[in-house]
Motif scaffolding. Structure first.
Motif, PDB file in Angstrom:
ATOM      1  N   ARG A  74      66.882  34.980  37.865  1.00 31.05           N
ATOM      2  CA  ARG A  74      67.178  34.827  39.299  1.00 31.05           C
ATOM      3  C   ARG A  74      68.463  35.591  39.606  1.00 31.05           C
ATOM      4  NH1 ARG A  74      63.551  31.181  41.180  1.00 31.05           N
ATOM      5  NH2 ARG A  74      62.745  29.613  39.730  1.00 31.05           N
ATOM      6  N   PRO A  75      68.362  36.828  40.091  1.00 34.33           N
ATOM      7  CA  PRO A  75      69.558  37.642  40.362  1.00 34.33           C
ATOM      8  C   PRO A  75      70.547  36.897  41.251  1.00 34.33           C
ATOM      9  CG  PRO A  75      67.571  38.948  40.608  1.00 34.33           C
ATOM     10  CD  PRO A  75      67.131  37.528  40.442  1.00 34.33           C
ATOM     11  N   PRO A  76      71.844  36.961  40.936  1.00 36.27           N
ATOM     12  CA  PRO A  76      72.827  36.148  41.652  1.00 36.27           C
ATOM     13  C   PRO A  76      72.894  36.401  43.156  1.00 36.27           C
ATOM     14  CG  PRO A  76      73.892  37.720  40.163  1.00 36.27           C
ATOM     15  CD  PRO A  76      72.447  37.711  39.825  1.00 36.27           C
ATOM     16  N   MET A  78      70.402  37.174  45.121  1.00 35.87           N
ATOM     17  CA  MET A  78      69.264  36.473  45.712  1.00 35.87           C
ATOM     18  C   MET A  78      69.450  34.961  45.640  1.00 35.87           C
ATOM     19  SD  MET A  78      67.250  38.492  47.160  1.00 35.87           S
ATOM     20  CE  MET A  78      66.039  37.216  47.502  1.00 35.87           C
ATOM     21  N   LEU A  79      70.054  34.479  44.547  1.00 36.42           N
ATOM     22  CA  LEU A  79      70.364  33.053  44.459  1.00 36.42           C
ATOM     23  C   LEU A  79      71.317  32.639  45.571  1.00 36.42           C
ATOM     24  CD1 LEU A  79      70.885  32.062  40.702  1.00 36.42           C
ATOM     25  CD2 LEU A  79      69.356  30.987  42.358  1.00 36.42           C
ATOM     26  N   ALA A  80      72.309  33.479  45.830  1.00 41.05           N
ATOM     27  CA  ALA A  80      73.259  33.176  46.897  1.00 41.05           C
ATOM     28  C   ALA A  80      72.538  33.056  48.238  1.00 41.05           C
ATOM     29  CB  ALA A  80      74.334  34.263  46.967  1.00 41.05           C
ATOM     30  N   LYS A  81      71.627  33.992  48.506  1.00 47.80           N
ATOM     31  CA  LYS A  81      70.872  33.977  49.765  1.00 47.80           C
ATOM     32  C   LYS A  81      69.940  32.772  49.834  1.00 47.80           C
ATOM     33  CE  LYS A  81      69.520  36.157  53.600  1.00 47.80           C
ATOM     34  NZ  LYS A  81      70.411  36.638  54.673  1.00 47.80           N
ATOM     35  N   SER A  82      69.222  32.529  48.755  1.00 51.52           N
ATOM     36  CA  SER A  82      68.279  31.411  48.733  1.00 51.52           C
ATOM     37  C   SER A  82      69.000  30.077  48.885  1.00 51.52           C
ATOM     38  CB  SER A  82      67.488  31.424  47.427  1.00 51.52           C
ATOM     39  OG  SER A  82      66.734  32.603  47.297  1.00 51.52           O
ATOM     40  N   ALA A  83      70.089  29.908  48.155  1.00 51.34           N
ATOM     41  CA  ALA A  83      70.827  28.643  48.204  1.00 51.34           C
ATOM     42  C   ALA A  83      71.442  28.416  49.577  1.00 51.34           C
ATOM     43  CB  ALA A  83      71.904  28.629  47.129  1.00 51.34           C
ATOM     44  N   ALA A  84      72.043  29.430  50.140  1.00 50.82           N
ATOM     45  CA  ALA A  84      72.634  29.284  51.462  1.00 50.82           C
ATOM     46  C   ALA A  84      71.575  28.963  52.509  1.00 50.82           C
ATOM     47  CB  ALA A  84      73.392  30.559  51.843  1.00 50.82           C
ATOM     48  N   SER A  85      70.420  29.610  52.395  1.00 52.44           N
ATOM     49  CA  SER A  85      69.341  29.367  53.350  1.00 52.44           C
ATOM     50  C   SER A  85      68.839  27.930  53.270  1.00 52.44           C
ATOM     51  CB  SER A  85      68.184  30.334  53.085  1.00 52.44           C
ATOM     52  OG  SER A  85      68.591  31.680  53.238  1.00 52.44           O
ATOM     53  N   LEU A  86      68.566  27.457  52.044  1.00 50.35           N
ATOM     54  CA  LEU A  86      68.051  26.098  51.891  1.00 50.35           C
ATOM     55  C   LEU A  86      69.106  25.067  52.261  1.00 50.35           C
ATOM     56  CD1 LEU A  86      65.683  24.356  51.143  1.00 50.35           C
ATOM     57  CD2 LEU A  86      66.357  24.518  48.731  1.00 50.35           C
ATOM     58  N   ASP A  87      70.346  25.357  51.958  1.00 45.71           N
ATOM     59  CA  ASP A  87      71.431  24.447  52.345  1.00 45.71           C
ATOM     60  C   ASP A  87      71.478  24.283  53.867  1.00 45.71           C
ATOM     61  OD1 ASP A  87      74.090  23.033  51.630  1.00 45.71           O
ATOM     62  OD2 ASP A  87      74.708  24.532  53.114  1.00 45.71           O
ATOM     63  N   ALA A 100      73.357  29.641  32.039  1.00 43.73           N
ATOM     64  CA  ALA A 100      73.480  30.991  31.473  1.00 43.73           C
ATOM     65  C   ALA A 100      72.169  31.501  30.910  1.00 43.73           C
ATOM     66  CB  ALA A 100      74.549  31.003  30.377  1.00 43.73           C
ATOM     67  N   GLY A 101      71.243  30.582  30.599  1.00 49.58           N
ATOM     68  CA  GLY A 101      69.958  30.988  30.049  1.00 49.58           C
ATOM     69  C   GLY A 101      69.747  30.472  28.639  1.00 49.58           C
ATOM     70  N   ALA A 102      68.496  30.295  28.287  1.00 51.96           N
ATOM     71  CA  ALA A 102      68.063  29.898  26.946  1.00 51.96           C
ATOM     72  C   ALA A 102      66.606  30.336  26.810  1.00 51.96           C
ATOM     73  CB  ALA A 102      68.212  28.392  26.742  1.00 51.96           C
ATOM     74  N   THR A 116      73.132  38.075  24.414  1.00 49.05           N
ATOM     75  CA  THR A 116      73.809  37.318  23.374  1.00 49.05           C
ATOM     76  C   THR A 116      74.530  36.147  24.038  1.00 49.05           C
ATOM     77  OG1 THR A 116      75.885  38.541  23.561  1.00 49.05           O
ATOM     78  CG2 THR A 116      74.182  39.454  22.093  1.00 49.05           C
ATOM     79  N   PRO A 117      74.962  35.140  23.268  1.00 45.91           N
ATOM     80  CA  PRO A 117      75.715  34.037  23.881  1.00 45.91           C
ATOM     81  C   PRO A 117      76.936  34.512  24.670  1.00 45.91           C
ATOM     82  CG  PRO A 117      75.011  33.415  21.684  1.00 45.91           C
ATOM     83  CD  PRO A 117      74.641  34.855  21.847  1.00 45.91           C
ATOM     84  N   ALA A 118      77.662  35.464  24.129  1.00 45.25           N
ATOM     85  CA  ALA A 118      78.844  35.966  24.840  1.00 45.25           C
ATOM     86  C   ALA A 118      78.448  36.684  26.124  1.00 45.25           C
ATOM     87  CB  ALA A 118      79.643  36.912  23.937  1.00 45.25           C
ATOM     88  N   GLU A 119      77.398  37.498  26.054  1.00 45.57           N
ATOM     89  CA  GLU A 119      76.932  38.206  27.250  1.00 45.57           C
ATOM     90  C   GLU A 119      76.435  37.231  28.314  1.00 45.57           C
ATOM     91  OE1 GLU A 119      75.313  42.330  25.105  1.00 45.57           O
ATOM     92  OE2 GLU A 119      73.961  40.632  25.458  1.00 45.57           O
ATOM     93  N   ALA A 120      75.794  36.157  27.875  1.00 49.51           N
ATOM     94  CA  ALA A 120      75.271  35.176  28.830  1.00 49.51           C
ATOM     95  C   ALA A 120      76.401  34.473  29.578  1.00 49.51           C
ATOM     96  CB  ALA A 120      74.405  34.157  28.089  1.00 49.51           C
ATOM     97  N   VAL A 121      77.469  34.118  28.875  1.00 54.95           N
ATOM     98  CA  VAL A 121      78.601  33.471  29.537  1.00 54.95           C
ATOM     99  C   VAL A 121      79.285  34.446  30.489  1.00 54.95           C
ATOM    100  CG1 VAL A 121      80.819  32.329  29.211  1.00 54.95           C
ATOM    101  CG2 VAL A 121      78.951  31.883  27.616  1.00 54.95           C
ATOM    102  N   ASP A 122      79.460  35.696  30.058  1.00 50.49           N
ATOM    103  CA  ASP A 122      80.082  36.700  30.933  1.00 50.49           C
ATOM    104  C   ASP A 122      79.253  36.912  32.195  1.00 50.49           C
ATOM    105  OD1 ASP A 122      82.134  37.059  29.127  1.00 50.49           O
ATOM    106  OD2 ASP A 122      81.254  38.859  28.200  1.00 50.49           O
ATOM    107  N   ALA A 123      77.932  36.975  32.039  1.00 45.04           N
ATOM    108  CA  ALA A 123      77.059  37.176  33.194  1.00 45.04           C
ATOM    109  C   ALA A 123      77.150  35.993  34.152  1.00 45.04           C
ATOM    110  CB  ALA A 123      75.619  37.385  32.738  1.00 45.04           C
ATOM    111  N   LEU A 124      77.251  34.785  33.615  1.00 48.94           N
ATOM    112  CA  LEU A 124      77.365  33.607  34.467  1.00 48.94           C
ATOM    113  C   LEU A 124      78.694  33.602  35.211  1.00 48.94           C
ATOM    114  CD1 LEU A 124      76.258  30.910  35.445  1.00 48.94           C
ATOM    115  CD2 LEU A 124      77.210  29.846  33.390  1.00 48.94           C
ATOM    116  N   SER A 125      79.757  33.957  34.527  1.00 45.91           N
ATOM    117  CA  SER A 125      81.063  34.023  35.182  1.00 45.91           C
ATOM    118  C   SER A 125      81.052  35.036  36.325  1.00 45.91           C
ATOM    119  CB  SER A 125      82.136  34.392  34.153  1.00 45.91           C
ATOM    120  OG  SER A 125      83.411  34.475  34.751  1.00 45.91           O
TER     121      SER A 125
END
Length: 274
Positions: A74-76, A78-87, A100-102, A116-125
């Protein structure tokens, strides 16, 4: 921070009406939250974002939380748009749970990246920063309500630090972060928040409790109403947890009713006495 309580609805589609029945029951019972897992690669599950929207339209007051939105799929932006809309459409009844994903093989099978775990945390940040910047941008709309917070599903050290430094809430689960590890994890979040100049008490900490309310048992959250009450009170007092979501293992409707009608009032009464 006031205690909040909720219950989980599994996004299964074997009975197309079951999820709405349970969400309506949670709403009518006076609980605060409905949570829904986000595993779009599982054939037995609905798409979580579609289900959130459908259930929100069929309820009136309860808030909804993806537990947690699958960031690699879920690209961030689009998540921002979807979340704001539903809110906005629900009058502020959404909290954006992020993970971060699993299950990386499954994610890759649906066209997502393998991190990788490090890449997943960086992407989430990075995603948190982008989502917040979009929500406050003059060129973005709709503008979400202040109640639209970002809660993270986090267990590892770097993820816990990220909760303390950037997130509004934390969503650990008993199944993945047991009672033996919870106090230290909560304390790490508080330390990270303090170092970042934030008040630790401002962070919502919601523990997902998979179990059964029934006969007394030595297993945590597999026992009587009195046992559940005592265990939740201990977590609130010793670990700073200020939210609890019930994931019944069986007999979902009846268990949710018992949780709302018996456990929640007993917890509130005991904490008020103390």
């Amino acid at each position: 921070m006031d205690l909040i309580f909720g219950a989980n609805v599994n996004p299964t589609h074997a009975d197309p009406h079951e999820s709405l029945r349970l969400a309506a029951r949670i709403d009518q019972a006076g609980l605060d939250l409905v949570t829904i897992q986000d595993h779009p690669y599982r054939p037995a599950y609905y798409d979580t974002w579609t289900l959130l929207t459908y259930l929100a339209a069929g309820t009136s007051r309860v808030a909804f939380v993806p537990t947690v939105a699958n960031l690699p799929l879920r690209p961030p932006a689009m998540l921002a748009k979807s979340a704001a809309s539903l809110d906005c459409l629900t009058g502020g009844r959404l909290r954006l749970g992020l993970g971060a994903g699993a299950f990386w093989d499954d994610i890759v099978s649906m066209g997502g990246p393998r991190r990788t775990p490090a890449e997943a945390v960086d992407a989430l940040s990075d995603a948190i920063d982008l989502i917040r910047s979009l929500w406050t941008s003059e060129h973005f709309g709709p503008r979400p309500s202040p109640r639209l917070e970002i809660w993270l599903g986090a267990n590892g050290p770097r993820m816990l630090d990220l909760v303390g430094t950037k997130a509004d809430g934390w969503q650990p689960s008993l199944l993945h972060l047991g009672l033996d590890r919870l106090p230290r994890a909560s304390a790490r979040i508080d330390t990270a928040a303090t170092l970042a100049g934030r008040a630790p008490g401002s962070i919502r900490k919601v523990y997902n409790l998979a179990g059964i309310i029934g006969p007394p048992s030595a297993e945590p959250f597999h026992g009587s109403v009195a046992q559940w009450t005592d265990q939740i009170v201990q977590l609130a007092e010793k670990c700073g947890m200020n939210g609890f979501v019930y994931w019944p293992r069986d007999d979902h409707a009846r268990q949710i009713d018992m949780f709302a009608a018996e456990v929640v009032p007993a917890v509130r009464a005991l904490l008020e006495e103390e």
